[in-house]
Design an enzyme around this catalytic site. Structure first.
Site, PDB file in Angstrom:
ATOM      1  N   ASP A   8       0.887  -1.155   0.000  1.00 32.97           N
ATOM      2  CA  ASP A   8       0.000   0.000   0.000  1.00 32.97           C
ATOM      3  C   ASP A   8       0.936   1.219   0.000  1.00 32.97           C
ATOM      4  OD1 ASP A   8      -2.323   1.647   0.527  1.00 32.97           O
ATOM      5  OD2 ASP A   8      -1.632   1.742   2.607  1.00 32.97           O
ATOM      6  N   ASP A  10      -0.092   4.994   1.033  1.00 33.65           N
ATOM      7  CA  ASP A  10      -0.326   5.950   2.121  1.00 33.65           C
ATOM      8  C   ASP A  10      -0.224   5.243   3.469  1.00 33.65           C
ATOM      9  OD1 ASP A  10      -1.242   8.440   0.601  1.00 33.65           O
ATOM     10  OD2 ASP A  10      -2.552   6.916  -0.232  1.00 33.65           O
TER      11      ASP A  10
END
Ligand code: G6P
Ligand code: MG
Length: 222
Positions: A8, A10
């Protein structure tokens, strides 16, 4: 046998939650209400449209589809003012050595993010070329906890979900990875105890540490 790592963006590679929070808060304040950092936690991994829906609900404010569209666009303009200032100094500690070591170990690397700004952020911080595939918010429609983003990533890398470890900081992201049959590593964050393994971050961590811990956990569960 693990063949690939999907990250991922963020909260895993960069801490952009603070910029999302400032921009969403500015929008909420302009509508006459506020929300807390604890509420902001619930927005992690959640698409822009769904985040706006939650925030308006918290403020008890109803807006038409067209007004919501305009608010989301405005928030994104504010958010982009922050991210376009980012550089490689904002990459979280330990991430680059971890990517280097994973690549050297022959693992395939992918990125799976709900953010439509993911590619712009990767370019800002100089990591865009490090991933064999980048599945961002423009390339998938079903938000985490749906596993679509990671499924598209795995298929672009040519691996099965069972051959892939997903690194996620959001509860819904870990849900998505598990729903898709991936091995989930929770990174920092809260409410990640359902992940197969949780790490505080990438400082002093090697891909081998992760693989060894995952396989000893799997052996204990036999
Ligand atoms: C990530 C963040 C969320 C954000 C979402 C969409 O998943 O954790 O907080 O709402 O991306 O971001 P975007 O850049 O498309 O507005
Ligand atoms: Mg995240």
């Amino acid at each position: 046998m693990i063949q690939a790592f999907i990250f991922d963006l963020d909260g895993v590679i960069v801490d952009t939650a603070k910029y999302h929070f400032i921009a969403w808060r500015r929008m909420a304040n302009s509508l006459g209400f506020d929300f807390t950092e604890a509420q902001n936690e619930q927005l992690k991994g959640v698409s822009r449209k769904e985040s706006l829906g939650l925030i308006l609900e918290w403020g008890g404010v109803a807006k038409s589809e067209a007004e919501q569209e305009a608010l989301a666009t405005q928030k994104n303009e504010w958010y982009r003012e922050y991210i376009l200032q980012m550089d490689e100094s904002e990459i979280l500690e330990g991430v680059v050595p971890f990517l280097d070591a994973a690549e050297a170990a022959g693992l395939k690397l992918g990125l799976g993010s709900s953010s439509k700004n993911a590619t712009a952020i990767l370019q800002q911080i100089g990591l865009a070329s490090r991933f064999g595939t980048i599945i961002d918010g423009n390339k998938h429609t079903r938000s985490k906890p749906d596993p679509e983003v990671f499924q598209l990533g795995a298929s672009a890398l040519g691996v099965a979900p069972s051959e892939c470890v997903v690194f996620e900081d959001a509860e819904k992201g870990v849900d998505a990875a598990i729903a898709g049959g991936f091995t989930a590593v929770g990174v920092g964050g809260e409410n990640l105890s359902h992940a197969h393994m949780v790490i505080p971050g990438f400082q002093s961590l090697t891909p081998q540490d992760v693989l060894v811990r995952l396989s000893s956990r799997a052996a204990q569960n036999l």
